[in-house]
Design an enzyme around this catalytic site. Structure first.
Site, PDB file in Angstrom:
ATOM      1  N   ASP A   1      34.814  55.385  74.188  1.00  0.00           N
ATOM      2  CA  ASP A   1      34.015  56.593  74.445  1.00  0.00           C
ATOM      3  C   ASP A   1      32.566  56.393  74.029  1.00  0.00           C
ATOM      4  OD1 ASP A   1      34.940  56.529  71.719  1.00  0.00           O
ATOM      5  OD2 ASP A   1      34.249  58.592  71.483  1.00  0.00           O
TER       6      ASP A   1
ATOM      7  N   GLU B   1      36.278  57.912  69.335  1.00  0.00           N
ATOM      8  CA  GLU B   1      35.744  57.422  68.051  1.00  0.00           C
ATOM      9  C   GLU B   1      34.573  58.287  67.612  1.00  0.00           C
ATOM     10  OE1 GLU B   1      33.140  55.036  65.353  1.00  0.00           O
ATOM     11  OE2 GLU B   1      32.669  55.924  67.269  1.00  0.00           O
ATOM     12  N   GLU B   2      33.783  58.701  68.592  1.00  0.00           N
ATOM     13  CA  GLU B   2      32.572  59.480  68.283  1.00  0.00           C
ATOM     14  C   GLU B   2      32.895  60.894  67.806  1.00  0.00           C
ATOM     15  OE1 GLU B   2      29.854  58.015  68.050  1.00  0.00           O
ATOM     16  OE2 GLU B   2      29.693  56.394  69.504  1.00  0.00           O
TER      17      GLU B   2
ATOM     18  N   HIS C   1      22.873  56.399  70.172  1.00  0.00           N
ATOM     19  CA  HIS C   1      22.976  57.868  70.184  1.00  0.00           C
ATOM     20  C   HIS C   1      21.652  58.502  70.608  1.00  0.00           C
ATOM     21  CE1 HIS C   1      26.807  58.055  67.465  1.00  0.00           C
ATOM     22  NE2 HIS C   1      26.811  57.027  68.277  1.00  0.00           N
TER      23      HIS C   1
HETATM   24 ZN    ZN Z   1      30.245  53.085  68.043  1.00  0.00          ZN
END
Ligand code: ZN
Length: 367
Positions: A75, A136-137, A341
């Site tokens: 993800d 995971e995020e 990000h």
């Molecule tokens: Zn990562």
């Protein structure tokens, strides 16, 4: 060493980057991955996790080396619904309207290209497991929903940290969250303030007295959310804050938590207010010795491809924390992603190539 197919590696990376895969919506990338790894002769198995799946890929070994785990996540953060990768001579970026998703698709592209190379060059290797997680995020939800006892690996190499190839995270913190709720007493603010107990006032005194920010080299604490009160003419009955505590040393984290609890108790009793504290452990930390086998493998593997290893600590958590708590000795390696990000995210092509070499070198170095 290792003559990497640059064009194919870039093509794979771009294909991966351009498949939208926000957390919990990994079905499209899963299909792609299963197809690619099937072709390479792997056994692919999906494991349901909430609304999505984790993917475990297994390559049967043809040598007697120890089994290892390679890991990354499928993800990405948003915006990622329309990723357009822009390739220059030296790097790959997005078109500026979305993230690139090299976090963590750089790792996945490296794994795929490494196995293309292994197949073409008939490289001997032990049993290899590749775990690609979902969500995971979202606070490591994917790996937290995965039964790690199905893994056979002895050592784990997670490729999910930013910066050029060569960094290896061998220490990461324990992390707990706390919610403090103060219960005072409501009353009319103008007519009878003396009959009330102002929960906001009590909470602010608590917040001003508890440890916060960088407490020492290994320990931090932060109040991140605060809420309470209904109107200016009411002495507020309830106020709440949420905070986190992190430390590489579990004892230090627990000591800070204890100090917070005692402060809450002390101040509440001064004001005759009530309190409740909820506490959850987000993840356990880990600390791996530079002398351990997993570090020695990494060090040797990096030196073989002309990269200087740098063993460092990290202030955040990753899938590596959870893998370590299952008993597999794992470290988190940088995979080239930069400015993650954000829509400024990019990866140097050099790092994409070096990362693939590192995957191969690790596979060959494992005892
Ligand atoms: Zn990562």
């Amino acid at each position: 060493m290792y003559n990497i197919n640059r064009e194919r590696l870039i093509k794979t990376f771009v294909e991966l980057a351009e498949i939208p895969s926000p957390s919990w919506k990994e079905e499209q990338i899963l299909k792609y991955l299963i197809k690619r790894f099937d072709k390479l002769g792997a056994n692919c198995q999906t494991y349901r996790c909430g609304e999505s799946f984790n993917l475990l890929i297994r390559f049967k070994g043809n040598s007697n080396q120890n089994p290892i785990l390679l890991s990354g996540h499928m993800d990405t953060v948003i915006p990622c619904d329309k990723v357009k990768a822009i390739i220059s001579d030296t790097k790959i970026t997005s078109d500026g309207t979305s993230v690139l998703g090299s976090d963590d698709k750089a790792a996945i592209a490296m794994f795929i290209e490494a196995f293309e190379y292994i197949k073409e060059n008939k490289i001997k290797h032990g049993d290899i497991e590749i775990l690609l997680t979902c969500a995971e995020e979202q606070g490591l939800k994917g790996i937290k929903g995965f039964d790690l006892s199905v893994l056979m690996a002895k050592y784990g190499f997670v490729f999910d940290s930013s910066g050029s190839i060569g960094k290896a995270i061998i220490k990461a913190p324990y992390h707990s969250n706390m919610t403090i709720t103060i219960k005072g007493k409501a009353s009319h603010a103008g007519m009878a303030p003396e009959k009330g107990i102002n929960a906001i006032r009590v909470l602010s005194e608590i917040i001003s007295q508890i440890p916060q920010g960088r407490i020492d080299e290994e320990t931090t604490a932060n109040v991140g959310i605060i809420s309470g009160g209904k109107a200016t003419n009411i002495v507020p009955e309830e106020a709440q804050c949420q905070l986190e505590v992190r430390s590489i040393d579990q004892k230090k984290m627990l000591a800070v938590e204890k100090e917070i609890k005692e402060t809450v108790k002390k101040i509440c009793s001064q004001y005759r207010a009530k309190s409740t504290i909820e506490r959850t452990l987000e993840y356990a930390g880990f600390k791996i010795s530079p002398e351990s086998t997993v570090c020695k493998i990494t060090e040797t593997a990096m030196k073989k491809i002309g990269i200087k290893p740098e063993f460092i600590a990290m202030g955040g958590g990753s899938d590596t924390n959870i893998i370590n708590s299952s008993g597999i000795k794992a470290i988190n390696l940088s995979c080239g992603m930069q400015n993650i990000h954000s829509t400024e995210e990019f990866i140097l092509i050099k790092d994409l190539i070096n990362g693939t070499k590192l995957v191969l070198s690790i596979i060959e170095t494992v005892p």
